[in-house]
Design a protein around this motif. Sequence first.
Motif, PDB file in Angstrom:
ATOM      1  N   ALA A 156       0.826  -1.212   0.000  1.00  0.00           N
ATOM      2  CA  ALA A 156       0.000   0.000   0.000  1.00  0.00           C
ATOM      3  C   ALA A 156       0.858   1.259   0.000  1.00  0.00           C
ATOM      4  O   ALA A 156       0.511   2.262  -0.636  1.00  0.00           O
ATOM      5  CB  ALA A 156      -0.934   0.002   1.205  1.00  0.00           C
ATOM      6  N   SER A 157       1.978   1.216   0.697  1.00  0.00           N
ATOM      7  CA  SER A 157       2.852   2.390   0.722  1.00  0.00           C
ATOM      8  C   SER A 157       3.443   2.652  -0.660  1.00  0.00           C
ATOM      9  O   SER A 157       3.700   3.810  -1.024  1.00  0.00           O
ATOM     10  CB  SER A 157       3.968   2.208   1.756  1.00  0.00           C
ATOM     11  OG  SER A 157       4.819   1.135   1.411  1.00  0.00           O
ATOM     12  N   VAL A 158       3.643   1.591  -1.431  1.00  0.00           N
ATOM     13  CA  VAL A 158       4.128   1.750  -2.805  1.00  0.00           C
ATOM     14  C   VAL A 158       3.067   2.454  -3.640  1.00  0.00           C
ATOM     15  O   VAL A 158       3.348   3.434  -4.339  1.00  0.00           O
ATOM     16  CB  VAL A 158       4.494   0.385  -3.414  1.00  0.00           C
ATOM     17  CG1 VAL A 158       4.907   0.550  -4.875  1.00  0.00           C
ATOM     18  CG2 VAL A 158       5.597  -0.286  -2.612  1.00  0.00           C
ATOM     19  N   ALA A 159       1.827   1.950  -3.576  1.00  0.00           N
ATOM     20  CA  ALA A 159       0.737   2.559  -4.346  1.00  0.00           C
ATOM     21  C   ALA A 159       0.546   4.026  -3.967  1.00  0.00           C
ATOM     22  O   ALA A 159       0.408   4.898  -4.837  1.00  0.00           O
ATOM     23  CB  ALA A 159      -0.551   1.778  -4.131  1.00  0.00           C
ATOM     24  N   LEU A 160       0.557   4.305  -2.678  1.00  0.00           N
ATOM     25  CA  LEU A 160       0.317   5.685  -2.224  1.00  0.00           C
ATOM     26  C   LEU A 160       1.441   6.637  -2.608  1.00  0.00           C
ATOM     27  O   LEU A 160       1.218   7.846  -2.738  1.00  0.00           O
ATOM     28  CB  LEU A 160       0.107   5.700  -0.711  1.00  0.00           C
ATOM     29  CG  LEU A 160      -1.230   5.125  -0.237  1.00  0.00           C
ATOM     30  CD1 LEU A 160      -1.256   5.023   1.283  1.00  0.00           C
ATOM     31  CD2 LEU A 160      -2.398   5.962  -0.748  1.00  0.00           C
ATOM     32  N   SER A 161       2.646   6.115  -2.827  1.00  0.00           N
ATOM     33  CA  SER A 161       3.752   6.985  -3.230  1.00  0.00           C
ATOM     34  C   SER A 161       3.535   7.563  -4.631  1.00  0.00           C
ATOM     35  O   SER A 161       4.152   8.564  -4.997  1.00  0.00           O
ATOM     36  CB  SER A 161       5.078   6.221  -3.174  1.00  0.00           C
ATOM     37  OG  SER A 161       5.174   5.269  -4.220  1.00  0.00           O
ATOM     38  N   PHE A 162       2.631   6.937  -5.411  1.00  0.00           N
ATOM     39  CA  PHE A 162       2.310   7.428  -6.753  1.00  0.00           C
ATOM     40  C   PHE A 162       0.988   8.188  -6.792  1.00  0.00           C
ATOM     41  O   PHE A 162       0.707   8.891  -7.771  1.00  0.00           O
ATOM     42  CB  PHE A 162       2.201   6.250  -7.733  1.00  0.00           C
ATOM     43  CG  PHE A 162       3.487   5.544  -8.034  1.00  0.00           C
ATOM     44  CD1 PHE A 162       4.299   5.975  -9.077  1.00  0.00           C
ATOM     45  CD2 PHE A 162       3.883   4.442  -7.301  1.00  0.00           C
ATOM     46  CE1 PHE A 162       5.479   5.322  -9.376  1.00  0.00           C
ATOM     47  CE2 PHE A 162       5.057   3.770  -7.596  1.00  0.00           C
ATOM     48  CZ  PHE A 162       5.868   4.211  -8.635  1.00  0.00           C
ATOM     49  N   PHE A 163       0.158   8.044  -5.758  1.00  0.00           N
ATOM     50  CA  PHE A 163      -1.209   8.559  -5.815  1.00  0.00           C
ATOM     51  C   PHE A 163      -1.230  10.086  -5.872  1.00  0.00           C
ATOM     52  O   PHE A 163      -0.553  10.760  -5.106  1.00  0.00           O
ATOM     53  CB  PHE A 163      -1.980   8.062  -4.596  1.00  0.00           C
ATOM     54  CG  PHE A 163      -3.447   8.419  -4.594  1.00  0.00           C
ATOM     55  CD1 PHE A 163      -4.248   8.168  -5.693  1.00  0.00           C
ATOM     56  CD2 PHE A 163      -4.030   8.997  -3.479  1.00  0.00           C
ATOM     57  CE1 PHE A 163      -5.596   8.490  -5.687  1.00  0.00           C
ATOM     58  CE2 PHE A 163      -5.379   9.317  -3.455  1.00  0.00           C
ATOM     59  CZ  PHE A 163      -6.157   9.069  -4.572  1.00  0.00           C
ATOM     60  N   ARG A 164      -2.033  10.621  -6.782  1.00  0.00           N
ATOM     61  CA  ARG A 164      -2.184  12.064  -7.010  1.00  0.00           C
ATOM     62  C   ARG A 164      -0.863  12.733  -7.388  1.00  0.00           C
ATOM     63  O   ARG A 164      -0.622  13.888  -7.061  1.00  0.00           O
ATOM     64  CB  ARG A 164      -2.824  12.734  -5.790  1.00  0.00           C
ATOM     65  CG  ARG A 164      -4.268  12.275  -5.568  1.00  0.00           C
ATOM     66  CD  ARG A 164      -4.891  12.879  -4.341  1.00  0.00           C
ATOM     67  NE  ARG A 164      -6.316  12.514  -4.264  1.00  0.00           N
ATOM     68  CZ  ARG A 164      -7.089  12.737  -3.205  1.00  0.00           C
ATOM     69  NH1 ARG A 164      -6.581  13.339  -2.129  1.00  0.00           N
ATOM     70  NH2 ARG A 164      -8.358  12.382  -3.202  1.00  0.00           N
ATOM     71  N   ARG A 165      -0.055  11.979  -8.111  1.00  0.00           N
ATOM     72  CA  ARG A 165       1.215  12.514  -8.598  1.00  0.00           C
ATOM     73  C   ARG A 165       1.329  12.372 -10.110  1.00  0.00           C
ATOM     74  O   ARG A 165       2.405  12.089 -10.635  1.00  0.00           O
ATOM     75  CB  ARG A 165       2.391  11.823  -7.896  1.00  0.00           C
ATOM     76  CG  ARG A 165       2.549  12.282  -6.451  1.00  0.00           C
ATOM     77  CD  ARG A 165       3.626  11.494  -5.730  1.00  0.00           C
ATOM     78  NE  ARG A 165       3.937  12.061  -4.422  1.00  0.00           N
ATOM     79  CZ  ARG A 165       3.211  11.890  -3.322  1.00  0.00           C
ATOM     80  NH1 ARG A 165       2.098  11.155  -3.385  1.00  0.00           N
ATOM     81  NH2 ARG A 165       3.554  12.434  -2.178  1.00  0.00           N
ATOM     82  N   ASP A 166       0.210  12.504 -10.815  1.00  0.00           N
ATOM     83  CA  ASP A 166       0.178  12.509 -12.273  1.00  0.00           C
ATOM     84  C   ASP A 166       0.923  11.301 -12.843  1.00  0.00           C
ATOM     85  O   ASP A 166       1.941  11.445 -13.520  1.00  0.00           O
ATOM     86  CB  ASP A 166       0.782  13.807 -12.812  1.00  0.00           C
ATOM     87  CG  ASP A 166       0.459  14.007 -14.300  1.00  0.00           C
ATOM     88  OD1 ASP A 166      -0.523  13.395 -14.769  1.00  0.00           O
ATOM     89  OD2 ASP A 166       1.191  14.740 -14.962  1.00  0.00           O
ATOM     90  N   PRO A 167       0.433  10.078 -12.595  1.00  0.00           N
ATOM     91  CA  PRO A 167       1.145   8.880 -13.030  1.00  0.00           C
ATOM     92  C   PRO A 167       1.183   8.749 -14.552  1.00  0.00           C
ATOM     93  O   PRO A 167       0.275   9.180 -15.259  1.00  0.00           O
ATOM     94  CB  PRO A 167       0.320   7.743 -12.418  1.00  0.00           C
ATOM     95  CG  PRO A 167      -1.050   8.314 -12.284  1.00  0.00           C
ATOM     96  CD  PRO A 167      -0.843   9.769 -11.947  1.00  0.00           C
ATOM     97  N   GLU A 168       2.270   8.146 -15.044  1.00  0.00           N
ATOM     98  CA  GLU A 168       2.360   7.847 -16.469  1.00  0.00           C
ATOM     99  C   GLU A 168       1.371   6.723 -16.795  1.00  0.00           C
ATOM    100  O   GLU A 168       1.307   5.717 -16.098  1.00  0.00           O
ATOM    101  CB  GLU A 168       3.783   7.412 -16.820  1.00  0.00           C
ATOM    102  CG  GLU A 168       4.817   8.505 -16.629  1.00  0.00           C
ATOM    103  CD  GLU A 168       6.212   8.009 -16.920  1.00  0.00           C
ATOM    104  OE1 GLU A 168       6.362   6.885 -17.444  1.00  0.00           O
ATOM    105  OE2 GLU A 168       7.169   8.746 -16.610  1.00  0.00           O
TER     106      GLU A 168
END
Length: 257
Positions: free
Chosen positions: A19-31
């Motif tokens: 979950a910490s991996v997923a959240l590190s990308f959340f709301r950060r304009d993912p490719e």
Amino acid sequence: MPDYSSRLKRAVAMTDVAASVALSFFRRDPEIEIKADESPVTRADKATERSLRDSLQQHFPQEAIFGEEFGQTGEGTAMWIIDPIDGTRSFIAGLPLFGMLLGYLVEGHPKLGVIRMPALGEVYAGGEGLGATCNGQQIRVSSCTALEDARLFINEGDKLAVAEPAVFGRLVRSGQLRRMAADCYPHALVARGLADAVVDYDLQPYDYLPVSAVVEAAGGLMTDWQGNPLKMTSDGRTVTAATPRLHAELLDLLNRP
């Protein structure tokens, strides 16, 4: 009956790390990439699945793994099944209703399941003979037996309206309270007793098998639209209900000529 308790605890811990991996990308304009089935995938999906796979290979090296992004590795009667981000469209849009699913199958039958909602801080877990929990507290489905009294979620309503217009028309006139939704969270709410039923459409095994383990551990039912137990080869149309009577009424509605 096998003791699945330690496996379920391990599964919950592995999803916590992922979950910490997923959240590190959340709301950060993912490719975003578009897969062959026209569904989106992001770097977050792939990185989250890698995290889960690494944990599974560390703790259960002899068991097969099947995931949405990287397919199947290993063989055998025991298999872990992964949806790293259930609701990639929600994830891309910044909506916190995306989930993470991890299930354990024996001879194709779901024995354990974890539904984690990383952005909500909720984790639902359950297994055969273990009951179900939300954040460690026991949960159980509601006692609703009649569709007219039900809090009903209609998942993938846009697809249903096009592919099954008669069914969709009946559903939107059913239940005491209706909500349009998608993905795993409505099913978790049925397990928790906050909703009573979910009709879903166009799912893959990694979408429904982990979820079904949690719903059934909480005392509910989750089958295909004909009332058959879910398996790897099910057609992706599912119905979740709190009680057998409510389930039977929904099956009748779905299968009317």
